[in-house]
Design a protein around this motif. Structure first.
Motif, short mmCIF file in Angstrom:
data_model
loop_
_atom_site.label_atom_id
_atom_site.label_comp_id
_atom_site.label_asym_id
_atom_site.label_seq_id
_atom_site.Cartn_x
_atom_site.Cartn_y
_atom_site.Cartn_z
N GLU A 40 0.83 -1.21 0.00
CA GLU A 40 0.00 0.00 0.00
C GLU A 40 0.86 1.26 0.00
OE1 GLU A 40 -0.60 -2.62 2.00
OE2 GLU A 40 -2.57 -3.29 1.26
N LYS A 41 1.96 1.20 0.76
CA LYS A 41 2.84 2.38 0.83
C LYS A 41 3.75 2.49 -0.40
CE LYS A 41 4.36 1.63 5.23
NZ LYS A 41 5.31 1.92 6.32
N TYR A 42 3.87 1.37 -1.12
CA TYR A 42 4.83 1.27 -2.22
C TYR A 42 4.27 1.78 -3.54
CZ TYR A 42 8.60 -0.97 -4.92
OH TYR A 42 9.67 -1.22 -5.73
N ILE A 43 2.97 1.64 -3.72
CA ILE A 43 2.37 1.98 -5.01
C ILE A 43 2.52 3.46 -5.33
CG2 ILE A 43 0.70 0.07 -5.11
CD1 ILE A 43 -1.36 2.18 -4.07
N GLY A 44 2.24 3.80 -6.59
CA GLY A 44 2.41 5.17 -7.05
C GLY A 44 3.52 5.24 -8.07
N LYS A 45 3.94 6.46 -8.32
CA LYS A 45 4.88 6.67 -9.42
C LYS A 45 6.32 6.69 -8.93
CE LYS A 45 5.44 9.20 -13.63
NZ LYS A 45 4.65 9.91 -14.64
N CYS A 62 14.29 8.79 -19.30
CA CYS A 62 13.01 9.23 -18.75
C CYS A 62 12.13 8.05 -18.34
CB CYS A 62 12.26 10.10 -19.75
SG CYS A 62 13.25 11.49 -20.37
N VAL A 63 12.75 6.98 -17.84
CA VAL A 63 11.98 5.78 -17.52
C VAL A 63 11.23 5.97 -16.19
CG1 VAL A 63 12.08 3.30 -17.08
CG2 VAL A 63 13.65 4.35 -18.74
N THR A 64 9.95 5.68 -16.24
CA THR A 64 9.13 5.75 -15.02
C THR A 64 8.36 4.46 -14.86
OG1 THR A 64 7.26 6.71 -16.21
CG2 THR A 64 8.78 8.26 -15.17
N ALA A 65 7.97 4.19 -13.63
CA ALA A 65 7.09 3.07 -13.34
C ALA A 65 5.95 3.61 -12.49
CB ALA A 65 7.84 1.98 -12.58
N ASN A 66 4.74 3.28 -12.87
CA ASN A 66 3.59 3.67 -12.07
C ASN A 66 2.89 2.39 -11.62
OD1 ASN A 66 1.36 4.78 -10.88
ND2 ASN A 66 0.52 5.70 -12.77
N TYR A 67 2.83 2.18 -10.31
CA TYR A 67 2.21 0.98 -9.75
C TYR A 67 0.87 1.36 -9.14
CZ TYR A 67 7.09 -0.55 -10.00
OH TYR A 67 8.37 -0.84 -10.44
N THR A 68 -0.17 0.64 -9.51
CA THR A 68 -1.48 0.88 -8.90
C THR A 68 -2.03 -0.44 -8.38
OG1 THR A 68 -2.31 0.89 -11.17
CG2 THR A 68 -2.24 2.99 -10.05
N VAL A 75 -0.93 -5.84 -8.49
CA VAL A 75 -0.42 -4.51 -8.78
C VAL A 75 -0.33 -4.34 -10.29
CG1 VAL A 75 1.53 -2.93 -8.50
CG2 VAL A 75 0.93 -4.51 -6.66
N LYS A 76 -0.96 -3.30 -10.80
CA LYS A 76 -0.79 -2.99 -12.22
C LYS A 76 0.52 -2.22 -12.39
CE LYS A 76 -2.49 -0.05 -15.89
NZ LYS A 76 -3.37 1.09 -16.21
N VAL A 77 1.28 -2.63 -13.38
CA VAL A 77 2.58 -2.02 -13.65
C VAL A 77 2.52 -1.28 -14.98
CG1 VAL A 77 5.03 -2.50 -14.10
CG2 VAL A 77 3.79 -3.86 -12.41
N ASN A 78 2.89 -0.01 -14.95
CA ASN A 78 2.98 0.75 -16.18
C ASN A 78 4.40 1.31 -16.27
OD1 ASN A 78 3.10 2.87 -18.05
ND2 ASN A 78 0.96 3.46 -17.74
N ASN A 79 5.22 0.70 -17.10
CA ASN A 79 6.60 1.16 -17.34
C ASN A 79 6.62 1.98 -18.61
OD1 ASN A 79 7.68 -0.15 -15.13
ND2 ASN A 79 8.22 -1.97 -16.29
N THR A 80 7.15 3.16 -18.51
CA THR A 80 7.21 4.03 -19.69
C THR A 80 8.63 4.59 -19.81
OG1 THR A 80 4.87 4.60 -19.49
CG2 THR A 80 6.23 6.12 -20.72
N GLY A 81 9.12 4.64 -21.04
CA GLY A 81 10.45 5.19 -21.27
C GLY A 81 10.47 5.92 -22.61
N TYR A 82 11.45 6.80 -22.74
CA TYR A 82 11.56 7.59 -23.97
C TYR A 82 12.74 7.10 -24.78
CZ TYR A 82 11.51 11.51 -27.16
OH TYR A 82 11.43 12.27 -28.29
N SER A 83 12.47 6.82 -26.05
CA SER A 83 13.53 6.40 -26.95
C SER A 83 13.99 7.57 -27.81
CB SER A 83 13.01 5.27 -27.85
OG SER A 83 13.86 5.13 -28.97
N HIS A 84 15.30 7.77 -27.83
CA HIS A 84 15.86 8.84 -28.66
C HIS A 84 16.33 8.34 -30.02
CE1 HIS A 84 16.40 11.53 -25.02
NE2 HIS A 84 15.77 12.26 -25.91
#
Ligand SMILES: *[C@@H]1O[C@H](CO)[C@@H](O)[C@H](O)[C@H]1NC(C)=O
Ligand SMILES: *[C@@H]1O[C@H](CO)[C@@H](O)[C@H](O)[C@H]1NC(C)=O
Ligand SMILES: *[C@@H]1O[C@H](CO)[C@@H](O)[C@H](O)[C@H]1NC(C)=O
Length: 196
Positions: A40-45, A62-68, A75-84
């Motif tokens: 519960e304390k771990y989730i979020g961005k 710019c890699v981020t992970a958002n856990y909900t 836990v839903k995992v959304n990993n996002t990153g930017y490719s140059h």
């Protein structure tokens, strides 16, 4: 068969801008995970501050992970990153889910990015929930006559600016105490992220 499946997990993890290091120094080190882990304390961005180096993902910033947290404790995992990469510029996202398969070991999560895959380890070695988390994943490789393992590690932080050097050094010492080679870490660029 089991190993082949596990190997595919890692290949697909790598494909979504995760990182990996193959070590020929023996079996996976024995590690301890975060005590009294609370999802519960771990989730979020989270923002990726450092990861184990892998040359083929050097273009991911710019890699981020958002856990909900979803019903049933998944836990839903959304990993996002930017490719140059000039032929493939832009953000890419990988959606997956994570669960603690053993309720007695809540910090030992398993993550997957396709329902057809078995889960790869996602172990929280240490977190204070509101500044940093250290994630570890290691698999012994089934190479005959060779003791090899495949390692992934990340330091994620709540702020894109990371954590202080002193705090990072403390996390490094914790990992080195387990026999993890922190020289394999490289910093993830979190500056000039388009749209942020
Ligand atoms: C994280 O994902 C959840 C669910 O998709 C969303 O509601 C939330 O706004 C996201 N948080 C951030 C900081 O992007
Ligand atoms: C995943 O996160 C990214 C970046 O925050 C967002 O643009 C995207 O809509 C999210 N995707 C899903 C399925 O939640
Ligand atoms: C740790 O990794 C670095 C960089 O790859 C390497 O030069 C060094 O030999 C490794 N140290 C050990 C103890 O394996």
């Amino acid at each position: 068969m089991e190993y082949t499946l596990r190997f595919f997990v890692f290949i697909s993890l790598v494909a979504v801008c995760f990182s990996q290091v193959i070590s020929f120094t023996g079996k996976c080190p024995k590690v301890y995970v975060q005590k009294d882990f609370s999802i519960e304390k771990y989730i979020g961005k989270w923002y990726e501050m450092e990861r184990f180096f892998a040359s083929f993902e050097a273009f991911h910033d710019c890699v981020t992970a958002n856990y909900t947290l979803q019903p049933g404790g998944v836990v839903k995992v959304n990993n996002t990153g930017y490719s140059h990469k000039f032929w493939d510029k832009g953000y890419t996202t990988a959606i997956g889910d994570a669960v603690a398969e053993d309720p007695n070991n809540p910090a030992k999560l398993g993550v997957r990015f396709s329902p057809r895959q078995p889960r790869g380890d996602y172990w929280v070695l240490s977190t204070d929930y509101n500044t940093y988390t250290v994630i570890w994943s290691c698999t012994d490789l089934p190479i005959p006559f060779l003791k090899a393992n495949l390692q992934f590690a990340w330091i994620l932080t709540r702020r894109p600016g990371g954590i202080s050097t002193q705090k990072k050094e403390r996390l490094y010492r914790l990992m080195e105490g387990y026999g993890i080679n922190t020289s394999k870490f490289s910093a993830t660029n979190q500056e000039n992220c388009p749209g942020r």
